[in-house]
Design an enzyme around this catalytic site. Structure first.
Site, mmCIF file in Angstrom:
data_model
loop_
_atom_site.group_PDB
_atom_site.id
_atom_site.type_symbol
_atom_site.label_atom_id
_atom_site.label_comp_id
_atom_site.label_asym_id
_atom_site.label_seq_id
_atom_site.Cartn_x
_atom_site.Cartn_y
_atom_site.Cartn_z
ATOM 1 C CG HIS A 115 32.226 -62.049 16.427
ATOM 2 N ND1 HIS A 115 33.226 -61.936 17.848
ATOM 3 C CD2 HIS A 115 31.763 -61.162 17.065
ATOM 4 C CE1 HIS A 115 32.960 -61.957 19.151
ATOM 5 N NE2 HIS A 115 31.936 -61.528 18.436
ATOM 6 C CD GLU A 131 32.427 -59.942 22.504
ATOM 7 O OE1 GLU A 131 31.921 -61.019 21.626
ATOM 8 O OE2 GLU A 131 31.543 -59.071 22.231
ATOM 9 C CG HIS A 138 31.048 -56.711 18.182
ATOM 10 N ND1 HIS A 138 31.133 -56.418 20.066
ATOM 11 C CD2 HIS A 138 30.378 -57.482 18.221
ATOM 12 C CE1 HIS A 138 31.037 -57.394 20.406
ATOM 13 N NE2 HIS A 138 30.315 -58.086 19.385
ATOM 14 C CD GLU A 139 28.026 -58.475 15.659
ATOM 15 O OE1 GLU A 139 28.848 -60.639 15.348
ATOM 16 O OE2 GLU A 139 27.818 -58.618 17.176
HETATM 17 ZN ZN LIG Z 1 30.654 -60.209 19.906
#
Ligand SMILES: [Zn+2]
Length: 506
Positions: free
Chosen positions: A272, A298, A268-269
């Site tokens: 980003h 996101e 997830h990170e």
């Molecule tokens: Zn996030």
């Protein structure tokens, strides 16, 4: 090649110097914050807060400087700016207005209230006492409405808060997207949860944490995360942060008894971070030099975490490696079982524990409550009751306590109410829209993923989503990259197809 934002122009050079300085002050602030969340010795906390407060005062003074305002006025009266320059100045103006319109006394009082409210929440929550927070929330609502009143051009206060993180979106637009989602997701979640859960026992075996971490890092290296311009460290609440043009870091947390925690927080990170690492160099140190909105940001974390990381193709690529790394833990597990286990759907009361399918119902619930609070249709003393009623309607569940009700998330207890949640779900919707556009442009993409080859996917995203940074508004970016305005169809198709097949429902 001449750059579209580099004209030999004294005014432009002055502005660029200002922007670089603001970006550097921001980067230094992020460095202090990163250190605080990772390595800062406990005894150093007070000194660090003082340093951070000093730096924010310096940054605020630079961001609101009258001379800077005059440079922006001069730039906005020019007729010879390129489209990229016009957009850069417009974004700079937006930031300048944000920093200057709220009176200093108001900002100080609001920030004091935010601190008081947060510290009251940290004790009201374990005491399961929502009533104690009502006066704080009432004050937060007052501050929020007052802040919005300094931006009368928005009319609806919710529009003001949404625009702060998702430029150009309105409550009307978000509401339309959310009602389409709810209509489709409530029956889908019903059908899927009736089908019964997959086998997950092997996910609670013991997985040594250091091995988990290096495995996660090898996956994001394959994704294209550049460790020469970033690093991963441990923290309580994982995040991504940009400390400078070429320094985009991520953090994760790891549990020996659950290998999915570190893996999916890392993916997830890293999503980003891939976005931030992909912004064109020439935009760095200007208002264009970062991700354009909460929703688009996101979308990238979700795309790499879910569309890619929870796909069959991903596990075709990595299951062998996982089993070689954890031979005992995964001895009696098949690739298919792993794929099913990481896509378990279960209705729950807690947003942060929710699966891909039901997560949005948590967000929609909060968004609608916020909207009613800001619109005056719901009184804060009734918020907890309204929460329980909405959960029964959207998720068919009722929390046994306030802790899992309106006291659950920290977002409403920092002193402001409005615009805190919609970005999560807009991100999910956009993740599928971008992914399906990438697939259309790159036939056979799934086969690449099944070989752990992410070059075409990463390349397409870098060119169409990451490189532009803030060059286009979020709506323009989506339109340019996918050929249409934001739409829920690709996302609903993705969920229906995936979970229909997984759980044998349609
Ligand atoms: Zn996030």
């Amino acid at each position: 090649m001449t750059s579209e934002t580099q004209l030999p122009d004294p005014l432009w050079n002055d502005l660029k110097a200002r922007w670089q300085e603001l970006a550097d002050l921001g980067g230094i602030g992020s460095l202090l914050g990163w250190d605080q969340s990772t390595y800062l010795p406990a005894g150093a906390a007070a000194g660090r807060s003082r340093q951070q407060a000093l730096l924010s005062r310096m940054a605020h003074a630079r961001a609101t400087d009258a001379g800077y305002g005059r440079l922006l006025d001069a730039a906005q009266s020019r007729t010879d700016l390129s489209p990229a320059q016009t957009r850069t100045v417009a974004l700079a103006r937006k930031n300048f207005e944000e920093a200057t319109r709220l009176p200093a006394d108001f900002v100080a009082a609001w920030s004091q209230h935010g601190g008081d409210s947060y510290s009251a929440w940290t004790t009201a929550r374990p005491d399961n006492d929502f009533a104690r927070m009502v006066p704080f929330l009432e004050k937060s609502l007052e501050f929020s409405l007052q802040a919005a009143s300094y931006f009368p051009e928005f009319g609806d206060p919710m529009d003001y808060f949404i625009d702060q993180s998702d430029e150009g979106m309105t409550a009307q637009g978000v509401g339309d997207v959310f009602s389409k989602l709810r209509e489709a997701l409530v029956p889908l979640a019903d059908a899927v949860t009736l089908a019964g859960p997959p086998r997950t026992d092997f996910l609670s075996r013991h997985y040594p944490t250091a091995t988990q971490l290096s495995l996660g890092e090898s996956v994001i290296r394959d994704y294209g995360y550049d460790f020469t311009r970033g690093r991963q460290d441990l923290t309580h609440h994982p995040f991504m942060t940009r400390l400078g043009g070429h320094d985009v870091r991520i953090t994760t947390r790891v549990k020996a008894g659950d290998p999915t925690e570190a893996l999916y927080s890392t993916l997830h990170e890293a999503g980003h971070a891939l976005y931030e690492q992909g912004v064109l160099d020439e935009y760095l140190g200007t208002p264009l030099g970062g991700g354009v909105s909460a929703g688009v940001h996101e979308s990238q974390s979700r795309l790499w975490e879910n569309q890619v990381g929870r796909s069959r193709a991903f596990w075709a690529a990595y299951f062998g490696k996982f089993r070689d790394t954890f031979p005992e833990q995964l001895a009696d597990v098949s690739e298919d079982e792993m794929y099913r286990a990481v896509n378990t759907v279960a209705r729950s009361l807690i947003r942060t524990d929710a699966d891909e399918l039901t997560y949005n119902l948590h967000v929609i619930t909060r968004y609608e409550l916020e909207r009613q609070l800001l619109g005056g249709q719901l009184a804060l003393r009734d918020l907890n009751d309204a929460w329980h009623a909405a959960y029964e309607q959207n998720l068919g569940l009722r929390a046994p306590s306030d802790v899992d009700g309106a006291l659950q998330d920290v977002h409403w207890y920092f002193g402001s109410i409005g615009g805190a949640f919609q970005g999560y779900t807009l991100g999910n919707v956009l993740s599928a829209q971008f992914y399906s556009a990438a697939e259309k442009a790159n036939p056979g993409l799934e086969n690449d993923i099944a070989r752990a080859d992410f070059s075409r996917l990463h390349g397409w995203l870098r060119e169409n989503v990451y490189a532009p940074g803030g060059r286009y508004t979020p709506a323009e970016l989506v339109e340019r990259a996918t050929g249409q305005a934001m739409t829920v169809e690709p996302y609903l198709n993705y969920l229906r197809e995936k979970y229909g097949e997984l759980y044998g429902v349609n």
